[in-house]
Write a protein that holds these residues in place. Structure first.
Motif, PDB file in Angstrom:
ATOM      1  N   ALA A  63      25.889 102.464  98.243  1.00  0.00           N
ATOM      2  CA  ALA A  63      25.025 102.040  99.339  1.00  0.00           C
ATOM      3  C   ALA A  63      25.162 103.058 100.465  1.00  0.00           C
ATOM      4  O   ALA A  63      26.253 103.593 100.695  1.00  0.00           O
ATOM      5  CB  ALA A  63      25.429 100.655  99.832  1.00  0.00           C
ATOM      6  N   PRO A  64      24.097 103.370 101.191  1.00  0.00           N
ATOM      7  CA  PRO A  64      24.181 104.345 102.285  1.00  0.00           C
ATOM      8  C   PRO A  64      25.177 103.899 103.354  1.00  0.00           C
ATOM      9  O   PRO A  64      25.396 102.700 103.565  1.00  0.00           O
ATOM     10  CB  PRO A  64      22.749 104.375 102.837  1.00  0.00           C
ATOM     11  N   GLN A  65      25.744 104.881 104.046  1.00  0.00           N
ATOM     12  CA  GLN A  65      26.760 104.586 105.060  1.00  0.00           C
ATOM     13  C   GLN A  65      26.213 103.682 106.153  1.00  0.00           C
ATOM     14  O   GLN A  65      26.918 102.788 106.642  1.00  0.00           O
ATOM     15  CB  GLN A  65      27.279 105.888 105.678  1.00  0.00           C
ATOM     16  N   ASN A  66      24.959 103.880 106.565  1.00  0.00           N
ATOM     17  CA  ASN A  66      24.431 103.043 107.640  1.00  0.00           C
ATOM     18  C   ASN A  66      24.271 101.594 107.211  1.00  0.00           C
ATOM     19  O   ASN A  66      24.369 100.673 108.037  1.00  0.00           O
ATOM     20  CB  ASN A  66      23.110 103.607 108.177  1.00  0.00           C
ATOM     21  N   VAL A  67      24.030 101.361 105.920  1.00  0.00           N
ATOM     22  CA  VAL A  67      23.934  99.986 105.422  1.00  0.00           C
ATOM     23  C   VAL A  67      25.315  99.332 105.422  1.00  0.00           C
ATOM     24  O   VAL A  67      25.457  98.151 105.762  1.00  0.00           O
ATOM     25  CB  VAL A  67      23.309  99.967 104.013  1.00  0.00           C
ATOM     26  N   LEU A  68      26.333 100.098 105.075  1.00  0.00           N
ATOM     27  CA  LEU A  68      27.706  99.575 105.135  1.00  0.00           C
ATOM     28  C   LEU A  68      28.099  99.249 106.574  1.00  0.00           C
ATOM     29  O   LEU A  68      28.722  98.205 106.839  1.00  0.00           O
ATOM     30  CB  LEU A  68      28.680 100.594 104.542  1.00  0.00           C
ATOM     31  N   ASP A  69      27.716 100.123 107.506  1.00  0.00           N
ATOM     32  CA  ASP A  69      28.009  99.863 108.922  1.00  0.00           C
ATOM     33  C   ASP A  69      27.250  98.642 109.423  1.00  0.00           C
ATOM     34  O   ASP A  69      27.787  97.842 110.209  1.00  0.00           O
ATOM     35  CB  ASP A  69      27.629 101.087 109.762  1.00  0.00           C
ATOM     36  N   PHE A  70      26.022  98.496 108.972  1.00  0.00           N
ATOM     37  CA  PHE A  70      25.209  97.330 109.341  1.00  0.00           C
ATOM     38  C   PHE A  70      25.893  96.043 108.894  1.00  0.00           C
ATOM     39  O   PHE A  70      25.984  95.066 109.650  1.00  0.00           O
ATOM     40  CB  PHE A  70      23.823  97.461 108.707  1.00  0.00           C
ATOM     41  N   ALA A  71      26.413  96.033 107.660  1.00  0.00           N
ATOM     42  CA  ALA A  71      27.070  94.834 107.138  1.00  0.00           C
ATOM     43  C   ALA A  71      28.303  94.476 107.954  1.00  0.00           C
ATOM     44  O   ALA A  71      28.593  93.291 108.191  1.00  0.00           O
ATOM     45  CB  ALA A  71      27.437  95.046 105.669  1.00  0.00           C
ATOM     46  N   LYS A  72      29.024  95.484 108.414  1.00  0.00           N
ATOM     47  CA  LYS A  72      30.225  95.229 109.228  1.00  0.00           C
ATOM     48  C   LYS A  72      29.888  94.536 110.540  1.00  0.00           C
ATOM     49  O   LYS A  72      30.719  93.804 111.086  1.00  0.00           O
ATOM     50  CB  LYS A  72      30.938  96.549 109.514  1.00  0.00           C
ATOM     51  N   ASN A  73      28.677  94.763 111.048  1.00  0.00           N
ATOM     52  CA  ASN A  73      28.276  94.192 112.331  1.00  0.00           C
ATOM     53  C   ASN A  73      27.549  92.858 112.210  1.00  0.00           C
ATOM     54  O   ASN A  73      27.169  92.269 113.229  1.00  0.00           O
ATOM     55  CB  ASN A  73      27.382  95.188 113.080  1.00  0.00           C
ATOM     56  N   LEU A  74      27.348  92.387 110.986  1.00  0.00           N
ATOM     57  CA  LEU A  74      26.692  91.092 110.818  1.00  0.00           C
ATOM     58  C   LEU A  74      27.605  89.969 111.313  1.00  0.00           C
ATOM     59  O   LEU A  74      28.824  90.055 111.195  1.00  0.00           O
ATOM     60  CB  LEU A  74      26.347  90.849 109.346  1.00  0.00           C
ATOM     61  N   PRO A  75      27.026  88.912 111.845  1.00  0.00           N
ATOM     62  CA  PRO A  75      27.850  87.776 112.279  1.00  0.00           C
ATOM     63  C   PRO A  75      28.455  87.050 111.086  1.00  0.00           C
ATOM     64  O   PRO A  75      27.910  87.082 109.978  1.00  0.00           O
ATOM     65  CB  PRO A  75      26.840  86.882 113.021  1.00  0.00           C
ATOM     66  N   GLU A  76      29.576  86.426 111.294  1.00  0.00           N
ATOM     67  CA  GLU A  76      30.189  85.647 110.231  1.00  0.00           C
ATOM     68  C   GLU A  76      29.358  84.395 109.966  1.00  0.00           C
ATOM     69  O   GLU A  76      28.594  83.935 110.816  1.00  0.00           O
ATOM     70  CB  GLU A  76      31.616  85.267 110.615  1.00  0.00           C
TER      71      GLU A  76
END
Length: 285
Positions: A63-76
């Motif tokens: 998965a692209p790095q920006n998608v991984l970063d996006f997932a890290k910022n998603l709310p729980e």
């Protein structure tokens, strides 16, 4: 039912496939919202969605790095279901492990994976597929997406199991994530070709391009998506050491009037493409 699509699509091809899913879901009465994954976006409101869909193009079997970063910022959340829609230029199982890190991140945040859908769409890097190949890929997507979207609507399961080769390849090629911020600094625009339209800067999902003296200047946050070079109207952008893989310009997805045959399938992994098309409802003569 409300479905939230969060999509990264440098060439627009992944967004096209996600659009097929949304079209079918709306036909069945679902409410769909789509947001683009960009560096300047705020975390989307996943709480009001019944289902989350993440769309991305495979980058080096990951998965692209920006998608991984996006997932890290998603709310729980508390066990919200999600699906992945991914695209790649080749129908190979070596792509099956691309969501491995993404899934780990989402699981820690309380999301529950329901399924993963892999579609083949034309390359925006490595080499250019013919427009006839693009037409075959698009027809295969149109044939299959409605049934896959029905799985999403009904909350069904569609697992994608990765073999050992896919897992190992994903791990090795993940070095791309570390390398691209450095390789991206070598991107340049030909001053004789560039028309200073600023399209590259507008399309960059990482906000990594700034227009200076009429030419794009490339920063240190490149992820190698090539949205800049692929969409440049004058093919003015060189992508450094990767320039031999540069592909420029949108594909035409309309089939020719005389139809399509096996002769339209490229020689690269020909058997795998023919099998993919057959499995997606296209029998070529």
């Amino acid at each position: 039912m409300r479905v939230l699509f969060t999509v990264f699509s440098a060439s627009g091809n992944t967004a096209k496939v996600c659009g097929l899913f949304a079209e079918r879901l709306k036909e069945r009465g679902a409410e769909c919202e789509s947001v683009r994954i960009r560096a300047d976006m705020s975390a989307p409101d996943t709480a009001s969605a019944d289902t989350l869909v993440i769309g991305y193009p495979v980058h080096g079997f990951n998965a692209p790095q920006n998608v991984l970063d996006f997932a890290k910022n998603l709310p729980e959340c508390d066990k919200k279901g999600y699906y992945i829609i991914k695209t790649s230029g080749e129908p190979l199982h070596v792509n099956d492990a691309s969501s491995r890190i993404l899934d780990r991140t989402l699981k820690k945040k309380g999301y529950v994976k329901r399924g993963e859908f892999h579609y083949v769409m034309p390359y925006n890097m490595i080499f250019r597929h013919s427009d006839n190949m693009a037409a075959l890929m698009w027809q295969a997507a149109r044939n299959t997406a409605p049934a896959d979207a029905d799985i999403v609507f009904e909350g069904g399961e569609k697992p994608l199991k990765a073999g050992a080769l896919a897992v190992m390849t994903r791990f090795v090629v993940a070095i791309e994530h570390k390398a691209m911020p450095y390789l991206g600094r070598l991107f340049r625009a030909d001053k004789d070709k560039c028309v200073s339209c600023g399209r590259c800067a507008k399309l960059c999902p990482m906000l990594n391009i700034e227009m200076k003296d009429g030419l794009p200047a490339f920063g240190k946050n490149c992820i190698g998506c090539t949205a800049c070079s692929f969409n440049c109207p004058t093919d003015a952008i060189s992508i450094g050491v990767l320039n031999g893989w540069r592909v420029n310009g949108a594909y035409k997805f309309a089939p020719p009037a005389e139809g399509l045959t096996k002769k339209d399938v490229c020689s690269y992994w020909r058997g795998s493409y023919v099998r993919y098309f057959r499995e997606h409802g296209i029998v070529l003569k």
